[in-house]
Design an enzyme around this catalytic site. Structure first.
Site, PDB file in Angstrom:
ATOM      1  CE  LYS A  22       8.599  -8.323  -3.213  1.00 19.79           C
ATOM      2  NZ  LYS A  22       7.302  -7.651  -3.003  1.00 19.79           N
ATOM      3  CG  ASN A  23       5.429 -10.546  -4.598  1.00 15.99           C
ATOM      4  OD1 ASN A  23       5.860  -9.893  -3.646  1.00 15.99           O
ATOM      5  ND2 ASN A  23       5.363 -10.051  -5.820  1.00 15.99           N
ATOM      6  CB  CYS A 118       3.078   2.181  -2.789  1.00 16.38           C
ATOM      7  SG  CYS A 118       2.679   1.319  -4.279  1.00 16.38           S
ATOM      8  NE  ARG A 123      -0.322  -1.737  -5.370  1.00 12.26           N
ATOM      9  CZ  ARG A 123       0.885  -2.223  -5.029  1.00 12.26           C
ATOM     10  NH1 ARG A 123       1.888  -1.398  -4.859  1.00 12.26           N
ATOM     11  NH2 ARG A 123       1.054  -3.511  -4.835  1.00 12.26           N
ATOM     12  CE  LYS A 163      -7.952  -3.661 -12.327  1.00  8.51           C
ATOM     13  NZ  LYS A 163      -7.630  -2.298 -11.915  1.00  8.51           N
ATOM     14  CB  SER A 165      -7.202  -8.116  -7.601  1.00  7.92           C
ATOM     15  OG  SER A 165      -6.513  -7.965  -6.373  1.00  7.92           O
ATOM     16  CB  VAL A 166      -2.007 -10.724  -7.234  1.00  7.49           C
ATOM     17  CG1 VAL A 166      -1.161 -11.579  -6.294  1.00  7.49           C
ATOM     18  CG2 VAL A 166      -1.623 -10.979  -8.687  1.00  7.49           C
ATOM     19  CG  ASP A 307       5.866  -7.298 -10.105  1.00 10.68           C
ATOM     20  OD1 ASP A 307       5.577  -8.179  -9.284  1.00 10.68           O
ATOM     21  OD2 ASP A 307       5.316  -6.187 -10.119  1.00 10.68           O
ATOM     22  CB  ILE A 329      -0.697  -4.007 -13.970  1.00 10.80           C
ATOM     23  CG1 ILE A 329      -0.666  -5.169 -14.960  1.00 10.80           C
ATOM     24  CG2 ILE A 329      -1.035  -4.471 -12.562  1.00 10.80           C
ATOM     25  CD1 ILE A 329      -1.933  -6.029 -14.981  1.00 10.80           C
ATOM     26  NE  ARG A 399       9.035  -2.814   0.118  1.00  9.24           N
ATOM     27  CZ  ARG A 399       8.184  -2.555  -0.887  1.00  9.24           C
ATOM     28  NH1 ARG A 399       8.317  -1.470  -1.606  1.00  9.24           N
ATOM     29  NH2 ARG A 399       7.195  -3.382  -1.144  1.00  9.24           N
TER      30      ARG A 399
HETATM   31  C1  EPZ Z   1       0.704  -8.010  -6.321  1.00  6.88           C
HETATM   32  O1  EPZ Z   1       0.271  -6.734  -5.900  1.00  6.88           O
HETATM   33  C2  EPZ Z   1       2.221  -8.008  -6.149  1.00  6.88           C
HETATM   34  N1  EPZ Z   1       2.556  -7.802  -4.745  1.00  6.88           N
HETATM   35  C3  EPZ Z   1       2.832  -6.897  -6.997  1.00  6.88           C
HETATM   36  O2  EPZ Z   1       4.236  -6.991  -6.868  1.00  6.88           O
HETATM   37  C4  EPZ Z   1       2.462  -7.138  -8.456  1.00  6.88           C
HETATM   38  O3  EPZ Z   1       2.959  -6.072  -9.248  1.00  6.88           O
HETATM   39  C5  EPZ Z   1       0.924  -7.195  -8.585  1.00  6.88           C
HETATM   40  O4  EPZ Z   1       0.400  -8.228  -7.709  1.00  6.88           O
HETATM   41  C6  EPZ Z   1       0.486  -7.522 -10.011  1.00  6.88           C
HETATM   42  O5  EPZ Z   1       1.035  -8.730 -10.418  1.00  6.88           O
HETATM   43  C7  EPZ Z   1       2.526  -8.866  -3.900  1.00  6.88           C
HETATM   44  O6  EPZ Z   1       2.219  -9.984  -4.285  1.00  6.88           O
HETATM   45  C8  EPZ Z   1       2.905  -8.590  -2.481  1.00  6.88           C
HETATM   46  P1  EPZ Z   1      -3.237  -6.501  -7.784  1.00  6.88           P
HETATM   47  P2  EPZ Z   1      -1.322  -6.458  -5.682  1.00  6.88           P
HETATM   48  O7  EPZ Z   1      -4.234  -6.538  -6.702  1.00  6.88           O
HETATM   49  O8  EPZ Z   1      -1.944  -7.674  -5.129  1.00  6.88           O
HETATM   50  C9  EPZ Z   1      -5.975  -2.772  -8.852  1.00  6.88           C
HETATM   51  C10 EPZ Z   1       6.375  -6.230  -6.414  1.00  6.88           C
HETATM   52  O9  EPZ Z   1       7.087  -5.473  -7.072  1.00  6.88           O
HETATM   53  N2  EPZ Z   1      -6.758  -3.155  -7.666  1.00  6.88           N
HETATM   54  O10 EPZ Z   1      -3.149  -7.639  -8.749  1.00  6.88           O
HETATM   55  O11 EPZ Z   1      -1.461  -5.183  -4.944  1.00  6.88           O
HETATM   56  C11 EPZ Z   1      -4.575  -2.290  -8.460  1.00  6.88           C
HETATM   57  O12 EPZ Z   1      -4.609  -0.919  -8.105  1.00  6.88           O
HETATM   58  C12 EPZ Z   1       4.923  -5.907  -6.207  1.00  6.88           C
HETATM   59  O13 EPZ Z   1       6.750  -7.322  -5.905  1.00  6.88           O
HETATM   60  C13 EPZ Z   1      -8.000  -2.545  -7.468  1.00  6.88           C
HETATM   61  O14 EPZ Z   1      -8.428  -1.698  -8.240  1.00  6.88           O
HETATM   62  O15 EPZ Z   1      -1.791  -6.253  -7.191  1.00  6.88           O
HETATM   63  C14 EPZ Z   1      -3.786  -2.546  -9.716  1.00  6.88           C
HETATM   64  O16 EPZ Z   1      -4.007  -1.482 -10.619  1.00  6.88           O
HETATM   65  C15 EPZ Z   1       4.580  -4.536  -6.759  1.00  6.88           C
HETATM   66  N3  EPZ Z   1      -8.720  -2.892  -6.366  1.00  6.88           N
HETATM   67  C16 EPZ Z   1      -4.432  -3.824 -10.289  1.00  6.88           C
HETATM   68  O17 EPZ Z   1      -5.734  -3.930  -9.663  1.00  6.88           O
HETATM   69  C17 EPZ Z   1      -8.288  -3.844  -5.471  1.00  6.88           C
HETATM   70  O18 EPZ Z   1      -9.009  -4.138  -4.497  1.00  6.88           O
HETATM   71  C18 EPZ Z   1      -3.654  -5.094  -9.976  1.00  6.88           C
HETATM   72  O19 EPZ Z   1      -3.438  -5.118  -8.579  1.00  6.88           O
HETATM   73  C19 EPZ Z   1      -7.032  -4.458  -5.706  1.00  6.88           C
HETATM   74  C20 EPZ Z   1      -6.283  -4.109  -6.817  1.00  6.88           C
END
Ligand code: EPZ
Length: 420
Positions: A22-23, A118, A123, A163, A165-166, A307, A329, A399
């Site tokens: 999905k991702n 969410c 987020r 930091k 971030s995916v 996840d 995370i 989803r």
């Molecule tokens: C991706 O979310 C995935 N979603 C998530 O999967 C997954 O849990 C997450 O990466 C971590 O692996 C998709 O790929 C669509 P992050 P993302 O940016 O990109 C903070 C699922 O179940 N952060 O790596 O939103 C954030 O709040 C979903 O399939 C900031 O502070 O994750 C979090 O605490 C859920 N500022 C941490 O970093 C930002 O600008 C990691 O978030 C962005 C993120």
């Protein structure tokens, strides 16, 4: 409202085929905005988040044809006339923010609804915006939208994320694709989904190379090639079904996975006394055993995936002993705990640490799904528990898990979806 009913406590048998990621699909679908030529994606899981992303791409002027798990994307005459990702499309799927980078790269402007929080956390997108601002994008927030414009590109050729971030990594790579100068991104996320996106973009003609473990250099390119691409298997779905096998004391074979992507899950299952027999690089057989308690903390790949945290917590309910899980995370990713406790689990939370006392047996109950992975942890608990478990609000599951009820029923689970 749709519910899932499970009569659990039954052993499962046979095989489960893993669907596409999905991702990875969401990131690669968003990147189709960069293309003038046709993009064909195979092995795409047709789940609700993918359907929402498709609606968003159509709104932005793409023609989309879907045939089973193959998606064909071309441009309509409307493409290039709209740069807005509206709230009603983005609000249900956070990944809508991933069109921001490619819209900037392609059209130098975008108006994307802020994804909002969410169930699992606030987020924010500050890391996304900081990168865009570093290459000269002017961004401001107005009425829940992030408005962006790129007038003069700053010759910024190196950027380090403060930091990992995916999403910010995806948006930054896509924002850099069509911009001519070379850029180096460091401290990037290296989840398999990011690697799949990079493989896709390189196949389309982009020059992207790794300079270090979390460091890449991107050489932008104007016209990307027409491309046909196979999406990688969903490593979280694969890990989920491996745990379904362990928690029901069953010997399931999980097929169509990429064994390299689930190495961390295999390592932790082994620590929990669950053997994982490699059949080949795309399938494993689970050999169940007396479950041992295991403690861990979530971290960016290649660490323990956030996840997979809820699913592994389900398993730890049936372990001998006490385990501790630290969620590093997301700030609110223990929503499944209260629901598991309603089934008789003995889980307590202190800040971002959950302590799970293995109690061997849960009691079937009516429970509420909250977010995607919390929902599936309730399915796993229901499969392992004698009696009738009813799971409400299963649109979360729809989803991200393709044909979940069908796949489990196929392995002998007494599970059905009802609409009341
Ligand atoms: C991706 O979310 C995935 N979603 C998530 O999967 C997954 O849990 C997450 O990466 C971590 O692996 C998709 O790929 C669509 P992050 P993302 O940016 O990109 C903070 C699922 O179940 N952060 O790596 O939103 C954030 O709040 C979903 O399939 C900031 O502070 O994750 C979090 O605490 C859920 N500022 C941490 O970093 C930002 O600008 C990691 O978030 C962005 C993120």
């Amino acid at each position: 409202m749709k519910k899932i009913i499970i009569y659990g406590g039954k052993k499962l048998h046979g095989n489960i085929n893993v669907s596409g990621s999905k991702n990875s699909s969401l990131a690669i679908l968003a990147s189709s905005i960069l293309f003038e030529k046709k993009v064909v994606l195979k092995n795409v899981p047709i789940v609700e988040d993918i359907k929402t992303m498709i609606k968003l791409l159509i709104y932005l002027g793409k023609n989309i044809k879907i045939k089973r798990n193959i998606i064909e994307i071309t441009n309509s005459k409307k493409f290039g006339k709209s740069f807005i990702a509206p709230y009603d499309l983005v609000k249900t799927m956070r990944a809508g923010i991933l069109v921001l980078g490619p819209l900037i790269s392609k059209f130098k402007k975008a108006k994307v609804s802020l994804p909002g929080g969410c169930a699992i956390g606030a987020r924010p997108i500050d890391l996304h915006l900081k990168f865009l601002q570093s290459i000269g994008v002017k961004t401001y927030i107005d009425k829940g939208y992030v408005i962006s414009k790129l007038n003069n590109i700053k010759k910024k050729n190196i950027y380090r994320f403060k930091k990992i971030s995916v999403g910010a990594t995806v948006n930054s790579i896509l924002a850099s694709c069509l911009i001519s100068n070379k850029i180096i991104l460091s401290n990037i996320a290296i989840e398999p989904e990011i690697i799949d996106l990079i493989k896709f973009l390189k196949k389309a003609g982009l020059k992207i190379k790794f300079l270090g473990k979390r460091k890449i250099e991107i050489q932008g390119k104007k016209n990307l090639n027409q491309i046909s691409y196979d999406i990688m298997p969903d490593r979280i779905e694969a890990g989920t079904y491996m745990i379904a096998s362990a928690v029901t004391n069953s010997k399931l074979t999980i097929k169509k996975l990429n064994i390299n992507h689930v190495q961390n899950t295999i390592n932790y299952l082994l620590k929990a006394n669950i053997k994982v027999k490699k059949i080949n690089k795309n399938s494993v057989q689970i050999i169940p055993g007396k479950i041992k308690s295991v403690s861990f903390k979530t971290s960016p790949y290649p660490g323990f995936a956030s996840d997979m945290q809820a699913q592994f917590m389900s398993l730890m309910n049936f372990a001998n002993g006490t385990s501790k899980i630290k969620e590093e995370i997301f700030e609110n990713r223990f929503l499944h705990v209260s629901e598991l406790n309603r089934m008789g689990a003995d889980i307590s939370i202190m800040k971002n640490v959950a302590t799970i006392k293995g109690i061997q047996k849960l009691k079937a109950a009516e429970v509420m799904a909250t977010d995607l992975r919390a929902s599936v942890s309730l399915v796993l608990a229901g499969l392992a528990t004698r009696g009738k478990t009813v799971i409400n609000r299963i649109y979360h599951l729809e989803r991200g898990y393709e044909n979940l009820v069908y796949k489990l029923k196929n392995c002998g689970a007494k599970i059905k979806k009802i609409n009341v």
